[in-house]
Design a protein around this motif. Structure first.
Motif, mmCIF file in Angstrom:
data_model
loop_
_atom_site.group_PDB
_atom_site.id
_atom_site.type_symbol
_atom_site.label_atom_id
_atom_site.label_comp_id
_atom_site.label_asym_id
_atom_site.label_seq_id
_atom_site.Cartn_x
_atom_site.Cartn_y
_atom_site.Cartn_z
ATOM 1 N N HIS A 76 0.808 -1.218 0.000
ATOM 2 C CA HIS A 76 0.000 0.000 0.000
ATOM 3 C C HIS A 76 0.841 1.268 0.000
ATOM 4 N N ARG A 410 -4.703 4.492 -3.200
ATOM 5 C CA ARG A 410 -3.728 4.291 -2.140
ATOM 6 C C ARG A 410 -4.126 5.022 -0.860
ATOM 7 N N ARG A 413 -6.576 2.715 0.910
ATOM 8 C CA ARG A 413 -5.933 1.521 1.457
ATOM 9 C C ARG A 413 -5.109 1.852 2.708
ATOM 10 N N ASP A 417 -5.819 0.516 6.531
ATOM 11 C CA ASP A 417 -4.788 -0.124 7.361
ATOM 12 C C ASP A 417 -4.751 0.512 8.743
#
Length: 451
Positions: A76, A410, A413, A417
């Motif tokens: 990522h 991105r 993502r 996370d």
């Protein structure tokens, strides 16, 4: 037929190539903006944007410490070039030479195959590489911290040495395995050390048999660390690191690392299984293999408009260019991500303007400040003169870099996370076998594969 004031030629139906050398901050952002600005001409075949990069992705380096520490999935923090540069030609290869007089670049695509690529407009964005010194043992035992591969290697190495320390009955081997040294007190060094030290604290909960504490050592050759955030926050950072049991040596140099034995200029010496080198960068060696003008530091001589001196259709920005800082006459812009991203925007606009015979705009940006993470929920920041410490600085660090990481995909993502990390502990699995993928098969066959 209209005349071309910048010398691109007037031959009809001739595709004009814009060659971008490098797919890092400057290369990717420049290509992204140009493919939007030239959507029509690209579709009609009037122009062709070619990006040459040894890897198939761009790495967002400020997130490497979190990727190494298990807070972010390593995939990522990279952006696949072909996925985001759909209207560009992406060549996975290494430029080995540029001859501006002939407007050609030599690209190595395999060990034996080289291609000659001609261009009309050139953008040099190869950035920098780690600046090393001829220190005994450094090349054999050190690891850098500029790529996602190095971040994964460091993570596997640290966790692997915890496993080794827990298994061995030899106290000297245990002590060596639990000693980690980081050389360089800039952003990369401080953030890597802080995040990895945080990770080892979490990991030790899984090793009840380990009563020895890991030893973390930072070595900095100057009298301060994190100079970008100012002396006050630099001192604060040293104090916070030392409170965590991290040894910080200032005005100290690494003298030797032979056989994993660390020798420092202050007289300290000890064994360490892990050595991370983050002591500065230097311009990419490709620049020495061009006929373009370089300064005394090996950087391309650039104008405020981000062209290379004497070459109106050659552009450069980022770490490989000496760009005049118009906010500080007589100085050059610092080699950091903040300037690289903003320079890429100006550079793309100037390439577009040059293609259409318009005037170029100078790059001018007052440095907004710096943010640095010191591990989970800890950080320092100086934004427009305002100093932040602890949790507010850490939140500022995450907010700023989330806004800067390329592509919406991105950003989502990375945010996911971080959200999952609120509910689950970080991943503490070491996949050290990734560095030796053939080992199991070699054991089965009794033969060693050629590398």
């Amino acid at each position: 037929m209209n005349m071309d004031p910048v010398g691109l030629g007037t031959v009809p139906y001739m595709t004009k190539r814009i060659l971008i050398v490098g797919g890092g901050y400057v290369g990717l952002y420049t290509a992204l903006k140009l493919q939007r600005k030239l959507r029509g001409p690209l579709k009609r075949g009037e122009y062709k944007i070619t990006v040459v990069e040894p890897e198939s992705y761009m790495t967002y380096q400020p997130f490497l410490p979190e990727a190494a520490a298990g807070n972010l999935e390593p995939r990522h923090v990279v952006v696949p070039l072909r996925k985001v540069l759909k209207r560009c030609e992406v060549i996975t290869g290494r430029v080995t030479g540029i001859e501006q007089a002939a407007k050609t670049a030599t690209v190595q695509v395999t060990a034996t195959e080289f291609r000659e690529i001609s261009y009309e407009v050139l953008v040099v964005a190869v950035g920098s590489i780690s600046r090393t010194l001829p220190i005994p043992g450094l090349a054999e035992h050190g690891v850098g911290f500029k790529t996602v591969e190095e971040a994964i290697l460091l993570r596997n190495q640290v966790l692997g040495h915890l496993d080794r320390a827990a298994a061995t009955l030899d106290p000297e081997e245990r002590r060596r395995s639990l000693t980690f040294v980081v050389v360089g007190g800039g952003f990369a060094g401080v953030e890597a050390l802080a995040e990895m030290e945080d990770m080892t604290k979490d990991a030790l909960k899984l090793y009840p048999e380990l009563t020895d504490k890991p030893r973390w050592v930072m070595v900095e050759a100057t009298e301060k660390i994190l100079p970008e955030v100012g002396p006050e926050l630099g001192v604060y950072t040293v104090e916070r690191l030392r409170e965590r049991g991290i040894e910080v040596y200032l005005n100290t140099r690494l003298e030797s690392a032979e056989k994993c034995h660390i020798v420092l200029s202050n007289g300290e010496s000890f064994d360490a299984a892990t050595l991370v080198w983050t002591a500065g960068v230097k311009p990419h060696p490709l620049l020495q293999k061009t006929d373009l003008p370089l300064d005394d530091k090996g950087r391309l001589k650039a104008t405020a408009e981000l062209t290379v001196e004497g070459h109106p259709l050659v552009f450069a920005a980022g770490d490989n260019a000496a760009v005049p800082d118009l906010t500080k006459p007589g100085e050059f812009t610092a080699p950091n991500a903040q300037h690289a991203v903003r320079q890429a925007s100006t550079l793309a606009g100037n390439v577009h303007a040059a293609l259409h015979g318009k005037g170029l705009k100078p790059y001018k940006h007052a440095y907004a400040g710096s943010v640095a993470s010191l591990g989970l929920h800890k950080g320092v920041a100086q934004i427009y003169g305002v100093k932040l410490r602890g949790l507010p600085a850490w939140l500022m660090h995450r907010t700023y870099h989330l806004s800067r990481v390329p592509t919406f995909n991105r950003k989502v993502r990375v945010a996911l996370d971080w959200t999952l990390a609120l509910f689950f502990r970080r991943d503490l699995v070491a996949l050290g076998a990734l560095q030796h993928p053939y080992e199991e098969f070699e054991l089965a066959t009794g033969q060693r594969k050629a590398s």
